[in-house]
Design a protein around this motif. Structure first.
Motif, mmCIF file in Angstrom:
data_model
loop_
_atom_site.group_PDB
_atom_site.id
_atom_site.type_symbol
_atom_site.label_atom_id
_atom_site.label_comp_id
_atom_site.label_asym_id
_atom_site.label_seq_id
_atom_site.Cartn_x
_atom_site.Cartn_y
_atom_site.Cartn_z
ATOM 1 N N ASP A 80 0.840 -1.196 0.000
ATOM 2 C CA ASP A 80 0.000 0.000 0.000
ATOM 3 C C ASP A 80 0.876 1.246 0.000
ATOM 4 O O ASP A 80 2.008 1.225 0.497
ATOM 5 C CB ASP A 80 -0.901 -0.001 1.243
ATOM 6 N N ASN A 105 -3.584 1.864 -3.620
ATOM 7 C CA ASN A 105 -4.378 2.745 -2.764
ATOM 8 C C ASN A 105 -5.408 1.939 -2.000
ATOM 9 O O ASN A 105 -6.559 1.833 -2.407
ATOM 10 C CB ASN A 105 -5.085 3.821 -3.602
ATOM 11 N N GLY A 106 -4.991 1.384 -0.890
ATOM 12 C CA GLY A 106 -5.918 0.617 -0.066
ATOM 13 C C GLY A 106 -6.819 1.546 0.725
ATOM 14 O O GLY A 106 -6.631 2.766 0.736
ATOM 15 N N TYR A 107 -7.831 0.969 1.380
ATOM 16 C CA TYR A 107 -8.681 1.749 2.253
ATOM 17 C C TYR A 107 -8.022 1.776 3.626
ATOM 18 O O TYR A 107 -7.916 0.743 4.282
ATOM 19 C CB TYR A 107 -10.093 1.142 2.324
ATOM 20 N N ARG A 108 -7.548 2.959 4.033
ATOM 21 C CA ARG A 108 -6.755 3.101 5.264
ATOM 22 C C ARG A 108 -5.588 2.109 5.269
ATOM 23 O O ARG A 108 -5.227 1.563 6.304
ATOM 24 C CB ARG A 108 -7.625 2.913 6.518
ATOM 25 N N GLY A 142 -2.675 4.397 8.458
ATOM 26 C CA GLY A 142 -4.125 4.225 8.333
ATOM 27 C C GLY A 142 -4.830 4.432 9.664
ATOM 28 O O GLY A 142 -6.001 4.075 9.813
#
Ligand SMILES: *Cc1c(COP(=O)(O)O)cnc(C)c1O
Length: 336
Positions: A80, A105-108, A142
């Motif tokens: 990430d 681009n991960g989520y958090r 994150g």
């Protein structure tokens, strides 16, 4: 009152931890003769269901050794875009391993197979050979977000199917375990390498362990030596790590509760514009004024914290933040 919320690395050894360090039986660990280091390595490996372990001075070193072990020059790893291995290890991926990095681009900071699969390069001389995926649990940038093992399992299956190694930057993996309820011993089923920091939430003064199979750890000892990480009577430090594993894991839920209390309080502050939901011991929040101005007001009241962006502040709770200090921080948050 002074409260240091900058990082969970600021903890100092407790009197009981110091006692354990003083009384450690030591030897020359470069000769493999430090029984306390050996005991720590065996204990940590067993906890996570891995074959072997190596004790290192830092999490940067355990991560960088893992990347070196799991790649060849000209390979590419997937991580990430917030990953500590990429952002905060001084460019070591390129320097130590001559490997390029594909950032997602991960989520958090949390990745999924749907994100990873299209980024695995096809076999073609134009493309670097994708050989490694690195996950981080919890995700530092994150805001302490966690993977559950249910989220990790499909990623591990994809890596296996495509012949990729899977490494975990588990600097705060015990915080993730405290939050998710997953069992450490099951982690060994999914990862080729796991890096665990003893000097973050666990409160040891120094040290991280890299866990993997025996052959990988044998090679890792070579790489550690090259990096200058071969320590001699390191058992004094390993004793702190053993003490931390025995006594400072069960209490992590306290740090998480403190973080939630602080976030709840921030939610009622007019000068705060946004709070990232708290999962573990990290609170990220955005301020209307520049973060530096808010940090200066906090510092004037004895509270240290850090910013991760122009308008973003980070609080980290840890072993040396006690309930009365949390109360004090709350009183200050109300007053500024
Ligand atoms: C702190 C940290 C590390 C290792 O840091 P060192 O300071 O080198 O021990 C690795 N990954 C993450 C996510 C961290 O927060």
């Amino acid at each position: 009152m002074n409260v240091d919320l900058r990082s969970d690395t600021v903890t100092k050894p407790t009197p009981l931890m110091l006692e354990a360090m003083w009384s450690a039986k030591v030897g020359d660990d470069v000769f493999g003769e430090d029984e306390t280091v050996n005991a720590l390595e065996e204990k940590a490996a067993a906890m996570f269901g891995m074959e072997a372990a190596i004790f290192c001075p830092s999490g940067t070193m355990t991560n960088q050794i893992a990347i070196k072990c799991f790649t060849q020059p000209l390979d590419e790893l997937i991580a990430d875009q917030t990953a500590h291995v990429y952002r905060y290890e001084g460019g070591g991926i390129a320097f130590n391993s001559a490997v390029s990095t594909r950032l997602l681009n991960g989520y958090r900071g949390i990745l999924t197979t749907e994100m990873i699969e299209p980024e695995i390069n096809a076999e073609n001389i134009h493309y670097p050979h994708t050989s490694l995926v690195v996950l981080e649990n919890t995700v530092n940038k994150g805001g302490g977000a966690c993977y559950t093992l249910n989220q990790i399992a499909p990623i591990a299956a994809l890596c296996k199917e495509r012949g990729l190694k899977l490494h975990l930057d588990g600097a705060r993996v015990f915080n993730a375990l405290a939050h998710t309820g997953d069992k450490a011993v099951n982690y060994g089923n999914y990862f080729d390498g796991i890096s665990v920091c003893l000097s973050k939430g666990l409160g040891a003064p120094v040290g991280s362990v890299l866990l993997a199979d025996k052959a990988t750890i044998k090679y890792a000892r070579r790489i550690r030596k090259v990096l200058g990480g071969g320590m001699r009577q390191a058992g004094f430090l390993a004793a702190a790590g053993i003490f931390a594993l025995d006594h400072h894991v069960e209490r992590l839920h306290i740090d998480h509760a403190h973080a939630r209390i602080l976030a709840d309080e921030l939610a009622g502050c007019t000068w705060v514009s946004n709070i990232i939901p708290v999962e573990t011991n990290i609170v990220l929040f955005d301020t209307i004024e520049p973060a530096d101005a808010v940090l200066a007001k906090l510092a004037a009241k004895g509270i240290k914290a850090g910013s991760t962006d122009k308008h973003r502040i980070r609080f980290v709770t840890h072993l040396d933040v006690h309930a009365d200090q949390v109360e004090y921080v709350i009183s200050v948050l109300k007053s500024i």
